[in-house]
Design an enzyme around this catalytic site. Structure first.
Site, PDB file in Angstrom:
ATOM      1  N   TYR A  86       4.146   9.866 -11.249  1.00 30.99           N
ATOM      2  CA  TYR A  86       3.111   9.059 -10.596  1.00 30.99           C
ATOM      3  C   TYR A  86       2.467   8.107 -11.591  1.00 30.99           C
ATOM      4  O   TYR A  86       2.345   6.902 -11.334  1.00 30.99           O
ATOM      5  CB  TYR A  86       2.055   9.986  -9.985  1.00 30.99           C
ATOM      6  CG  TYR A  86       0.934   9.270  -9.273  1.00 30.99           C
ATOM      7  CD1 TYR A  86       1.121   8.776  -7.976  1.00 30.99           C
ATOM      8  CD2 TYR A  86      -0.303   9.084  -9.879  1.00 30.99           C
ATOM      9  CE1 TYR A  86       0.099   8.119  -7.319  1.00 30.99           C
ATOM     10  CE2 TYR A  86      -1.333   8.432  -9.221  1.00 30.99           C
ATOM     11  CZ  TYR A  86      -1.132   7.950  -7.939  1.00 30.99           C
ATOM     12  OH  TYR A  86      -2.148   7.296  -7.285  1.00 30.99           O
ATOM     13  N   ASN A 123       0.804  -1.215   0.000  1.00 30.64           N
ATOM     14  CA  ASN A 123       0.000   0.000   0.000  1.00 30.64           C
ATOM     15  C   ASN A 123       0.844   1.277   0.000  1.00 30.64           C
ATOM     16  O   ASN A 123       0.370   2.324  -0.448  1.00 30.64           O
ATOM     17  CB  ASN A 123      -0.926  -0.001   1.218  1.00 30.64           C
ATOM     18  CG  ASN A 123      -1.631   1.309   1.406  1.00 30.64           C
ATOM     19  OD1 ASN A 123      -2.477   1.697   0.605  1.00 30.64           O
ATOM     20  ND2 ASN A 123      -1.280   2.030   2.471  1.00 30.64           N
ATOM     21  N   SER A 168      -3.393   2.480  -9.096  1.00 32.17           N
ATOM     22  CA  SER A 168      -4.241   3.672  -9.259  1.00 32.17           C
ATOM     23  C   SER A 168      -4.950   3.572 -10.593  1.00 32.17           C
ATOM     24  O   SER A 168      -4.459   2.915 -11.526  1.00 32.17           O
ATOM     25  CB  SER A 168      -3.383   4.941  -9.239  1.00 32.17           C
ATOM     26  OG  SER A 168      -4.132   6.078  -9.636  1.00 32.17           O
ATOM     27  N   ALA A 197       3.582   7.007 -14.489  1.00 35.64           N
ATOM     28  CA  ALA A 197       4.523   5.996 -14.977  1.00 35.64           C
ATOM     29  C   ALA A 197       4.735   4.897 -13.944  1.00 35.64           C
ATOM     30  O   ALA A 197       4.732   3.702 -14.271  1.00 35.64           O
ATOM     31  CB  ALA A 197       5.853   6.654 -15.333  1.00 35.64           C
TER      32      ALA A 197
END
Length: 251
Positions: free
Chosen positions: A156, A91, A143, A158
């Site tokens: 972010y 996480n 995401s 990539a």
């Protein structure tokens, strides 16, 4: 009862706030004992006390997941306490919204190191124990921006896109060990880092224009995806990315 995790040991990184705390509560609520990993000792201890109050065991481990030695020490602590690990939730992560033309090298490397490299090294080190036991559930928090692009934050995007394909690759590689590897791809959810921004008029209007459900996610709406992927019953699901985004990426 479906998704009963009694007797399972779950490890969660980035477990001192945000999704990590939600996931800890969800897994403990289904009977799992926990190892929670983060850098902030005081916040980890507070989460551990809450989980113990639910009647489950909880071992807090202070570690920086970008440091392999810290991860290896966390594995040793887990095995010393429980003798095994069944579930790993990768996480820990970070954002990074600067436009590419002004993004400093440090922001790029930090996003890749935490969102991707740490996911690999944590999976590798805890995965060794799963391989010994011929059982495991690895759940990577990616995401929706691992599946689509946006207008800024190339580092972010990539790193999260790589996390999704890492999930596919590891799912295929470790299937022979009875270990499943899957990803959750959240859309917009409030955390202590994002809630203020999500509640601005500008962002509310953006969501109404781009999110079919016209809202951000609520606390707990990721938990069902997590519990499904963590459960014994999901043994034939691997290498997938479960998107929980209110329909954002389907239009």
């Amino acid at each position: 009862m479906y998704f009963d995790l009694t007797g399972r040991v779950a490890v969660i990184t980035g477990a001192s706030s945000g999704f990590g705390v939600q996931f800890a509560r969800a897994l403990a609520g289904q009977g799992a004992d926990l190892v929670i990993i983060a850098r902030r000792k005081d916040k980890l201890e507070a989460v551990a006390e809450e989980i113990r109050g639910m009647g489950r065991k909880c071992l807090p481990v202070v570690a920086d997941v970008t440091k392999t030695e810290d991860i290896q020490n966390a594995v040793k602590a887990t095995i010393a306490e429980y003798g095994k690990v069944d579930i790993l939730v990768n996480n820990a992560g970070i954002g990074g919204e600067d436009p590419a033309e002004v993004m400093p090298d440090e922001q790029w490397y930090r996003a890749v190191n935490l969102n991707l490299t740490a996911m690999f090294t944590t999976s590798r080190e805890f995965g060794k124990e799963m391989i010994k036991n011929k059982y495991g559930r690895v759940i990577n928090v990616a995401s929706m921006y691992g599946l689509v692009g946006s207008y800024s934050g190339a580092a972010y995007h990539a790193s999260k896109g790589a996390a999704v394909n890492f999930t596919r690759a590891l799912g295929a590689e470790w299937a022979k060990y009875n270990i499943t590897v899957n990803a959750i791809c959240p859309g917009f959810f409030p955390t202590e880092l994002t809630e203020a921004a999500l509640n601005t008029d500008e962002f509310q209007n953006f969501m109404k224009a781009t999110v079919p459900m016209k809202r951000y996610g609520k606390d707990g709406e990721l938990n069902t995806a997590l519990l499904y992927l963590a459960a014994n019953e999901s043994g034939y699901t691997t290498g997938t990315a479960v998107v929980v985004d209110g329909g954002t990426t389907c239009v």
